[in-house]
Design a protein around this motif. Structure first.
Motif: not given
Lengths: 511, 177
Positions: A219-225
């Motif tokens: 979730a963090v990787a996707y929302s950051w990207a």
């Protein structure tokens, strides 16, 4: 100056992730550049089709210097385009998925559907602007031609989509002799839930919520990207504290996933002690995370302009204390794994992907680093704050389950160290700034090294603050086909262990 | 072996008491006894991911860790629906999983219970209904208990399971606290 350098210099910078440039190409250049990039050791990052404003195939490559996006206009939806599977085998499934969603085909030989099962008719293209509605009752056939293996004593084992465990759904077709695997063919797409179409119905400023739910473990990787692309398009620079907090969250996510996997891998090798120990550590880690971020899994932490909240001093120091405890205990258990004959026997030599095969097939992320593909965006193409964090890259070249376990152990300690460093050096100031929706037609990208590998987002703005197109790409796209190679010659009972050592995403792939 | 035993001994028993006597959920203190009185034996759960983002699965996994220790309550996850008393289903139900979910439900012997997990399982969540998603679990199979949350915490999931076996056949929503 060689041809590749010439074309790279022609490319125009794109907003969002650092070092991304786009180049509009003709059909001839498209094919030639792909071959040149492959010959130069470049990697395929993502391939997708945009239906608006004009039908365009896009492919993103990681070259030695930059991320190069090639855009090829396709005259009409019935016309094909030259496929790239010869140079980049991983492109094959991405092209088949794009054909299912947009109706534009590559001219490669495999034209079977990939994401479309029987859920919608062949004439319906979910991302085409002029798609026609269809009746839910309309019968659609779902005949999928698996590749058959024949010969004396060969038989098939079909597995899934519902698996015998708490796992995501997918279908595996094993062709075996005795208990030896001759061939594995995957069929995915069972959790396709229309994410890319759903994005086009959302406002740009809330799309990060859907991005975080593409694959819940990343979730963090996707929302950051997603936010990286959006902020680049809106020309917003987030405050330093926000960038550092995002990196803290990303490392916390990596730690949680590695702890879960290390326990599950011990269990799959017959050492339930490992699962009990690591699942306890993961629970303690999630609780320390909850005390800091008010969430066990950080699905709503990263928002456009920064972070949704600012952790308290107590929360952060609790995280550091827990990191110390987790690190000490994990290294104790690592010694036990290392000295346990049964575990060594199962881990060593199982599911080997040699560095040569990994390079040829484009194995990426954590699994790639266990097969000599020593690429990590946090080091090789860092965004703020990784530019000042000096991450130590971890890699092995054995390419077996043991190597993927070792990479996880080493990355776990490096991430625990990073958590302490980030908390110590966390800049003061705001954690959030305002972001206004960018103008219609603006396009940007986001690339973040999640725990599994590089997560990629291509985002286009439409009018009225809506999302025109959002294409998310999970590193599992590159790695699923390699799993089919990794299991060849292994025994069926080792499949769960080998599969777990890759731990690829179904939801992030099926969209 | 010595290190393994030492590590096990040092950690000791870390299991916490299960979510207790919440009147709203009608769960008595003696869980073991209550499960026995209703099911007459251990409760077996078959988990089905019918289209989730995998977030709920992570929290369902946590039920097996030593802190929640679901097996200590006489509840265990099984590999086949034919062995199950209760289906734990996450959503939204993708149209490609609709048939598989129905077949799994039909393969589960009666009497059976269904607990829908997560915002998506309860309502379709952020994905809703579209050409590829049929939305909430109850759109496909009958649901007894629905546990919201994104993802719900392990103790809420456990409370949902315990609610299902304490008040079968009624659709109950476990409030998110």
């Amino acid at each position: 100056m060689d041809q590749l350098t010439y074309w790279i210099e022609q490319a125009k910078p794109m907003p969002g992730a650092p070092g991304v440039c786009q180049l509009e190409v003709s059909v001839e250049t498209w094919q030639q550049l792909a071959r040149d990039i492959a010959a130069d050791g470049g990697r395929l990052l993502a391939l997708w089709v945009d239906c608006e404003p004009a039908m365009t195939v896009r492919v993103a490559f990681l070259t030695k210097s930059i991320v190069l996006v090639l855009a090829l206009a396709v005259a009409e939806s019935s016309a094909g385009y030259p496929g790239l599977a010869d140079s980049f085998p991983a492109a094959a499934r991405m092209q088949r998925a794009a054909a299912d969603l947009c109706g534009v085909r590559a001219d490669d030989f495999d034209t079977r559907p990939w994401l479309r099962h029987a859920a919608w008719p062949t004439r319906y293209f979910p991302l085409a602007p002029e798609r026609q509605a269809f009746e839910k009752t309309e019968a659609v056939s779902d005949e999928y031609r698996f590749v058959r293996v024949t010969g004396d004593g060969v038989h098939e084992i079909p597995v899934g989509p519902v698996h015998a465990g708490i796992i995501e759904p997918g279908h595996f077709r094993f062709s075996i002799v005795g208990e030896k695997i001759l061939k594995l063919e995957e069929r995915l797409g069972y959790v396709h839930k229309g994410i890319e179409q759903r994005f086009t119905q959302m406002q740009l400023l809330v799309g990060h919520r859907l991005a975080a739910r593409i694959s819940g473990d990343s979730a963090v990787a996707y929302s950051w990207a997603y936010c990286q692309a959006l902020e680049g398009m809106a020309q917003v620079v987030i405050p330093p504290r926000a960038a550092w907090l995002r990196a803290l969250a990303l490392e916390c996510e990596r730690i949680a996933n590695h702890l879960g996997d290390l326990g599950a891998l011990g269990n799959d090798a017959g050492l339930s002690f490992g699962l009990a120990q690591f699942s306890r550590l993961k629970e303690l880690w999630l609780r320390a995370g909850e005390a800091a971020f008010a969430q066990r899994y950080l699905l709503d932490f990263i928002v456009p302009g920064g972070t949704g909240m600012d952790p308290s001093v107590n929360g952060l120091s609790g995280l550091v204390t827990c990191a110390g405890m987790v690190g000490a205990t994990a290294s104790e258990i690592r010694t036990i794994y290392d000295e346990h004959a049964g575990v060594r026997d199962r881990f060593t030599g199982a599911g080997i992907v040699t560095p040569e095969l990994a390079a040829r097939l484009g194995l990426t992320g954590l699994a790639g680093r266990a097969s000599g593909q020593s690429f990590d965006l946090r080091v090789d193409l860092p965004c703020e704050p990784y530019t000042s964090l000096s991450v130590t890259k971890v890699w092995r070249s054995n390419g077996d389950v043991a190597a993927r376990v070792e990479v996880r152990f080493d990355e776990l300690s490096e991430s625990l160290r990073l958590v302490e460093q980030i908390v110590q050096q966390l800049p003061d100031g705001h954690h959030l700034v305002d972001v206004a929706a960018p103008a219609a037609g603006t396009m940007g990208t986001g690339i973040i090294e999640g725990w599994r590998g590089a997560v990629f987002i291509a985002l286009t703005a439409a009018k009225d603050g809506l999302i025109g197109r959002c294409h998310p790409h999970d590193p599992s796209w590159q790695n699923w086909p390699v799993l089919e190679h990794a299991v060849i010659g292994n025994i069926v009972p080792d499949f769960p262990l080998i599969n777990k050592s890759f731990n690829l995403s179904y939801s992030g792939h099926d969209l | 072996m010595w290190k393994l035993l030492r590590q096990t001994g040092c950690v000791g028993i870390v299991t916490e008491p299960p979510p207790g006597s919440d009147e709203a959920l009608r769960i008595a203190d003696s869980l073991q006894l209550q499960i026995k009185s209703i099911i007459g034996r251990a409760l077996c759960i078959r988990q089905i991911d019918a289209g989730s983002c995998n977030g709920c699965e992570l929290e369902i996994h946590a039920l097996n860790n030593p802190v929640y220790n679901i097996e200590g309550l006489g509840i265990k996850f099984v590999a086949s629906p034919r062995h199950a008393d209760l289906l734990l289903v996450t959503g939204p139900v993708s149209r490609s999983m609709e048939v598989a979910l129905r077949r799994t439900y039909e393969a589960t012997p009666d009497p059976k219970l269904v607990v829908a997990i997560g915002d998506c399982g309860c309502t379709g969540g952020i994905f809703g209904e579209n050409y590829a998603s049929t939305g909430r679990v109850a759109n496909v199979i009958p649901v007894n208990v629905a546990v919201p949350g994104c993802p719900p915490s392990p103790s809420r999931i456990l409370a949902g399971i315990l609610t299902a076996i304490s008040s079968p056949r009624a659709i109950t929503s476990v409030s998110d606290n």
